[in-house]
Design a protein around this motif. Structure first.
Motif, PDB file in Angstrom:
ATOM      1  N   ILE A  98       0.857  -1.186   0.000  1.00  0.00           N
ATOM      2  CA  ILE A  98       0.000   0.000   0.000  1.00  0.00           C
ATOM      3  C   ILE A  98       0.892   1.234   0.000  1.00  0.00           C
ATOM      4  N   ARG A  99       0.604   2.155  -0.917  1.00  0.00           N
ATOM      5  CA  ARG A  99       1.419   3.371  -1.030  1.00  0.00           C
ATOM      6  C   ARG A  99       0.585   4.602  -0.703  1.00  0.00           C
ATOM      7  N   PHE A 100       1.233   5.598  -0.105  1.00  0.00           N
ATOM      8  CA  PHE A 100       0.629   6.904   0.146  1.00  0.00           C
ATOM      9  C   PHE A 100       1.310   7.907  -0.778  1.00  0.00           C
ATOM     10  N   THR A 101       0.523   8.561  -1.621  1.00  0.00           N
ATOM     11  CA  THR A 101       1.078   9.540  -2.557  1.00  0.00           C
ATOM     12  C   THR A 101       0.350  10.875  -2.397  1.00  0.00           C
ATOM     13  N   SER A 102       1.094  11.950  -2.517  1.00  0.00           N
ATOM     14  CA  SER A 102       0.524  13.284  -2.329  1.00  0.00           C
ATOM     15  C   SER A 102      -0.409  13.657  -3.466  1.00  0.00           C
ATOM     16  N   ALA A 103      -1.435  14.436  -3.125  1.00  0.00           N
ATOM     17  CA  ALA A 103      -2.374  14.965  -4.117  1.00  0.00           C
ATOM     18  C   ALA A 103      -2.652  16.425  -3.762  1.00  0.00           C
ATOM     19  N   GLY A 104      -1.625  17.246  -3.829  1.00  0.00           N
ATOM     20  CA  GLY A 104      -1.760  18.630  -3.419  1.00  0.00           C
ATOM     21  C   GLY A 104      -1.415  18.793  -1.953  1.00  0.00           C
ATOM     22  N   ASP A 105      -1.741  19.982  -1.399  1.00  0.00           N
ATOM     23  CA  ASP A 105      -1.353  20.259  -0.010  1.00  0.00           C
ATOM     24  C   ASP A 105      -2.471  20.000   0.985  1.00  0.00           C
ATOM     25  N   THR A 106      -3.607  19.449   0.526  1.00  0.00           N
ATOM     26  CA  THR A 106      -4.693  19.129   1.454  1.00  0.00           C
ATOM     27  C   THR A 106      -5.256  17.729   1.214  1.00  0.00           C
ATOM     28  N   ALA A 107      -4.538  16.888   0.502  1.00  0.00           N
ATOM     29  CA  ALA A 107      -5.049  15.555   0.194  1.00  0.00           C
ATOM     30  C   ALA A 107      -3.904  14.610  -0.145  1.00  0.00           C
ATOM     31  N   PHE A 108      -4.196  13.320  -0.029  1.00  0.00           N
ATOM     32  CA  PHE A 108      -3.246  12.299  -0.471  1.00  0.00           C
ATOM     33  C   PHE A 108      -4.038  11.065  -0.902  1.00  0.00           C
ATOM     34  N   ASN A 109      -3.378  10.223  -1.687  1.00  0.00           N
ATOM     35  CA  ASN A 109      -3.987   8.981  -2.158  1.00  0.00           C
ATOM     36  C   ASN A 109      -3.463   7.796  -1.369  1.00  0.00           C
ATOM     37  N   VAL A 110      -4.348   6.846  -1.097  1.00  0.00           N
ATOM     38  CA  VAL A 110      -3.956   5.550  -0.563  1.00  0.00           C
ATOM     39  C   VAL A 110      -4.113   4.562  -1.717  1.00  0.00           C
ATOM     40  N   GLU A 111      -3.016   4.047  -2.241  1.00  0.00           N
ATOM     41  CA  GLU A 111      -3.034   3.214  -3.439  1.00  0.00           C
ATOM     42  C   GLU A 111      -2.886   1.744  -3.075  1.00  0.00           C
ATOM     43  N   PHE A 112      -3.800   0.933  -3.624  1.00  0.00           N
ATOM     44  CA  PHE A 112      -3.811  -0.506  -3.383  1.00  0.00           C
ATOM     45  C   PHE A 112      -3.408  -1.223  -4.672  1.00  0.00           C
ATOM     46  N   GLY A 113      -2.129  -1.398  -4.885  1.00  0.00           N
ATOM     47  CA  GLY A 113      -1.682  -2.148  -6.046  1.00  0.00           C
ATOM     48  C   GLY A 113      -1.863  -1.403  -7.355  1.00  0.00           C
ATOM     49  N   GLU A 114      -1.738  -2.171  -8.457  1.00  0.00           N
ATOM     50  CA  GLU A 114      -1.754  -1.583  -9.790  1.00  0.00           C
ATOM     51  C   GLU A 114      -2.869  -2.119 -10.672  1.00  0.00           C
ATOM     52  N   THR A 115      -3.621  -3.100 -10.196  1.00  0.00           N
ATOM     53  CA  THR A 115      -4.625  -3.743 -11.039  1.00  0.00           C
ATOM     54  C   THR A 115      -6.015  -3.172 -10.791  1.00  0.00           C
ATOM     55  N   ILE A 116      -6.864  -3.301 -11.818  1.00  0.00           N
ATOM     56  CA  ILE A 116      -8.261  -2.893 -11.709  1.00  0.00           C
ATOM     57  C   ILE A 116      -9.103  -4.163 -11.675  1.00  0.00           C
ATOM     58  N   ASP A 117      -9.589  -4.502 -10.487  1.00  0.00           N
ATOM     59  CA  ASP A 117     -10.458  -5.667 -10.341  1.00  0.00           C
ATOM     60  C   ASP A 117     -11.285  -5.477  -9.078  1.00  0.00           C
ATOM     61  N   ARG A 118     -12.257  -6.327  -8.899  1.00  0.00           N
ATOM     62  CA  ARG A 118     -13.175  -6.153  -7.775  1.00  0.00           C
ATOM     63  C   ARG A 118     -12.510  -6.423  -6.427  1.00  0.00           C
ATOM     64  N   ALA A 119     -11.535  -7.332  -6.398  1.00  0.00           N
ATOM     65  CA  ALA A 119     -10.859  -7.616  -5.137  1.00  0.00           C
ATOM     66  C   ALA A 119     -10.092  -6.390  -4.655  1.00  0.00           C
ATOM     67  N   THR A 120      -9.391  -5.733  -5.563  1.00  0.00           N
ATOM     68  CA  THR A 120      -8.662  -4.514  -5.193  1.00  0.00           C
ATOM     69  C   THR A 120      -9.636  -3.414  -4.804  1.00  0.00           C
ATOM     70  N   ASN A 121     -10.692  -3.261  -5.576  1.00  0.00           N
ATOM     71  CA  ASN A 121     -11.667  -2.220  -5.284  1.00  0.00           C
ATOM     72  C   ASN A 121     -12.363  -2.468  -3.944  1.00  0.00           C
ATOM     73  N   ALA A 122     -12.514  -3.742  -3.568  1.00  0.00           N
ATOM     74  CA  ALA A 122     -13.127  -4.051  -2.265  1.00  0.00           C
ATOM     75  C   ALA A 122     -12.283  -3.508  -1.117  1.00  0.00           C
ATOM     76  N   LEU A 123     -10.966  -3.514  -1.275  1.00  0.00           N
ATOM     77  CA  LEU A 123     -10.085  -2.941  -0.253  1.00  0.00           C
ATOM     78  C   LEU A 123     -10.274  -1.432  -0.174  1.00  0.00           C
ATOM     79  N   VAL A 124     -10.420  -0.798  -1.334  1.00  0.00           N
ATOM     80  CA  VAL A 124     -10.681   0.649  -1.378  1.00  0.00           C
ATOM     81  C   VAL A 124     -11.989   0.967  -0.658  1.00  0.00           C
ATOM     82  N   MET A 125     -13.035   0.226  -0.991  1.00  0.00           N
ATOM     83  CA  MET A 125     -14.351   0.504  -0.423  1.00  0.00           C
ATOM     84  C   MET A 125     -14.393   0.195   1.073  1.00  0.00           C
TER      85      MET A 125
END
Length: 239
Positions: free
Chosen positions: A3-30
């Motif tokens: 899991i990676r944390f990447t900046s998205a400006g000075d008031t936000a950041f992204n929590v990234e779960f891998g590199e693939t687009i599938d329901r299992a990955t999206n379930a972690l996001v949700m």
């Protein structure tokens, strides 16, 4: 999974779960989205789910990146839960060629008939991975593999609102008239965005959608009722 944390400006950041687009990955996001929504740390403004990441927005006046990221890390360490199942919508779509100007050409490219394309499109239940591009635009998957085609090489300047479109393994309904490069195969008479509704956006990430074919007379009737404010979109929700 890393899991990676990447900046998205000075008031936000992204929590990234891998590199693939599938329901299992999206379930972690949700799951993380649901956890932070249920117990928001002080200063959290909102979280926005995408295919494989969660955008975390915070108020820099009341908190900071370090505090919010620590709260997110604690939520991640808490163990997985099963997010609540999204709503199921049954959206009408008319596959007449004049409402889906790419239907016949797409069918020829795939070695199918227009009727087979329409039947395949309506044969599965879709999952709303995320909203983006414009208010109400849902990225829904997964399209049957038989319909997998890249986007048009020449995008249109004008795509009518309500256009049902496909590209890759995704499908969508354009909520507004706009430019677009997806293949248009039909049209939905129900507005997916209506500023006059208490909740203007019909779909939400995590919802499920089935497309149900209607003839032109039924399409025109629903479109007229929706335009006059006499159509309740709640009637499209499955019990």
């Amino acid at each position: 999974m890393s899991i990676r944390f990447t900046s998205a400006g000075d008031t936000a950041f992204n929590v990234e779960f891998g590199e693939t687009i599938d329901r299992a990955t999206n379930a972690l996001v949700m799951d993380l989205h649901a956890r932070l929504k249920a117990a928001p740390p002080p200063g959290l403004v909102e979280t926005v789910p995408t295919f494989r990441s969660l955008l975390v927005v915070y108020d820099p006046v009341s908190t900071g990146r370090r505090e919010i990221q620590a709260a997110v890390e604690a939520a991640l360490a808490g163990g997985g839960t099963t997010p609540a199942e999204g709503r199921l919508w049954r959206l009408p779509v008319c596959y007449d060629p004049d409402l889906g100007p790419d239907l016949t050409e797409l069918a020829d490219q795939l070695g199918l008939t227009a009727e087979q394309v329409a039947a395949l499109h309506g044969s599965v239940e879709y999952f709303v991975y995320m909203l983006g591009f414009m208010p109400g635009f849902g990225y829904m998957g997964d399209l049957p593999a038989e319909l997998d085609r890249p986007r048009r090489t020449e995008p249109r300047v004008r795509v009518p609102a309500g256009s049902v479109a496909v590209a890759g393994r995704l499908t969508t309904v354009y909520p507004w008239e706009s430019p677009g490069g997806w293949h248009l195969i039909g049209r939905c008479p129900v507005p997916l965005y209506d500023g006059g509704r208490p909740d203007p956006v019909l779909l939400a990430a995590g919802d499920r959608v089935r497309f149900e074919a209607v003839d032109r007379a039924a399409f025109d009737g629903i479109a007229e009722a929706a335009s006059a404010g006499r159509f309740d979109p709640a009637s499209l929700r499955a019990a």
